[in-house]
Design an enzyme around this catalytic site. Sequence first.
Site, PDB file in Angstrom:
ATOM      1  N   GLY A  47      37.791  76.200 -50.766  1.00 41.69           N
ATOM      2  CA  GLY A  47      37.943  74.846 -50.232  1.00 41.69           C
ATOM      3  C   GLY A  47      38.514  74.810 -48.830  1.00 41.69           C
ATOM      4  O   GLY A  47      38.932  73.758 -48.357  1.00 41.69           O
ATOM      5  N   SER A  49      37.039  75.097 -45.863  1.00 41.72           N
ATOM      6  CA  SER A  49      36.293  74.278 -44.898  1.00 41.72           C
ATOM      7  C   SER A  49      36.451  72.807 -45.211  1.00 41.72           C
ATOM      8  O   SER A  49      36.518  71.972 -44.296  1.00 41.72           O
ATOM      9  CB  SER A  49      34.814  74.680 -44.903  1.00 41.72           C
ATOM     10  OG  SER A  49      34.671  75.993 -44.406  1.00 41.72           O
ATOM     11  N   GLU A 120      36.607  80.097 -40.061  1.00 45.17           N
ATOM     12  CA  GLU A 120      36.261  81.530 -40.071  1.00 45.17           C
ATOM     13  C   GLU A 120      37.242  82.328 -39.218  1.00 45.17           C
ATOM     14  O   GLU A 120      36.864  83.266 -38.501  1.00 45.17           O
ATOM     15  CB  GLU A 120      34.825  81.758 -39.583  1.00 45.17           C
ATOM     16  CG  GLU A 120      33.763  80.904 -40.278  1.00 45.17           C
ATOM     17  CD  GLU A 120      33.516  81.292 -41.733  1.00 45.17           C
ATOM     18  OE1 GLU A 120      34.207  82.208 -42.235  1.00 45.17           O
ATOM     19  OE2 GLU A 120      32.655  80.654 -42.368  1.00 45.17           O
ATOM     20  N   GLN A 122      39.263  84.507 -39.894  1.00 47.66           N
ATOM     21  CA  GLN A 122      39.417  85.946 -40.205  1.00 47.66           C
ATOM     22  C   GLN A 122      38.683  86.818 -39.188  1.00 47.66           C
ATOM     23  O   GLN A 122      39.028  87.986 -39.021  1.00 47.66           O
ATOM     24  CB  GLN A 122      38.908  86.247 -41.626  1.00 47.66           C
ATOM     25  CG  GLN A 122      37.391  86.213 -41.809  1.00 47.66           C
ATOM     26  CD  GLN A 122      36.843  84.823 -42.103  1.00 47.66           C
ATOM     27  OE1 GLN A 122      37.571  83.838 -42.042  1.00 47.66           O
ATOM     28  NE2 GLN A 122      35.560  84.738 -42.425  1.00 47.66           N
TER      29      GLN A 122
END
Length: 250
Positions: A47, A49, A120, A122
């Site tokens: 969840g 995003s 994103e 990461q």
Amino acid sequence: MTASAEDPPDDDSPPIPALSSVPASGDRRRHPAPAHLRFFHGPMDCGKSTLALQVDHNHSRQGRHGLLVTQGDRSAAPQISSRVGLSREATEIDDGTDLRLLVRGRWAAGARVDYLIVDEAQFLTAAQVDQLAELVDEWHVDVYAFGLTTDFRTRLFPGTQRLLEVADDVQRVQVEVLCWCGLPGLLNARVVDGAMVRSGETVVVADTAPAELPGTGSSPTVRYQVLCRRHYVRRELGPTPAGPGQLALS
Ligand SMILES: [Zn+2]
């Protein structure tokens, strides 16, 4: 307004436009308000995003202006999208993007950027995370970063590691995704031709085409599945390999 001792030290960046031409940043620097670097992380499909879009919505409703960035979005019109159907246009970045210059460029063009939403996260480099910290500390831009915790080998992604090191606030998002056994999903397993693997390249974007039968395609079919720790260790993918909770990494 003249330069003050508060100005960040010179670096290799192109010169910043005169502050008179970028009122948003000028205002910020005359009235510095505390800004924060916040990081939300979890496994795939937890969840993140959806939360990113909710944070954006909450701020924009108060008249603040955000810049949304993402990476790895291969579509022509990059966006942050969630499984519940929300989406918003985003700016695609890559590991060569200087996030400070990105924001300053918007200011120089007359746009307001009060906060940054980074999906994103990461995939950020450590240097880019430090750029985010500089935007927070020197330019009072709030930053909300969202990303995966660990890769399929259970190791922290580089961007995640740096965010855990320097973020003001870190929250694990653990609300939606379950292992097939019903326990909270914790780890991302990479599944190649139906078998779980624990070594290989850090980043392999899952094939979004319909799964092909093993051995019939020229390249292996890669997908990701969220597992609890016990089933990750046992490499047990569960009785319904096509079931929910196994969406492509996106
Ligand atoms: Zn399990």
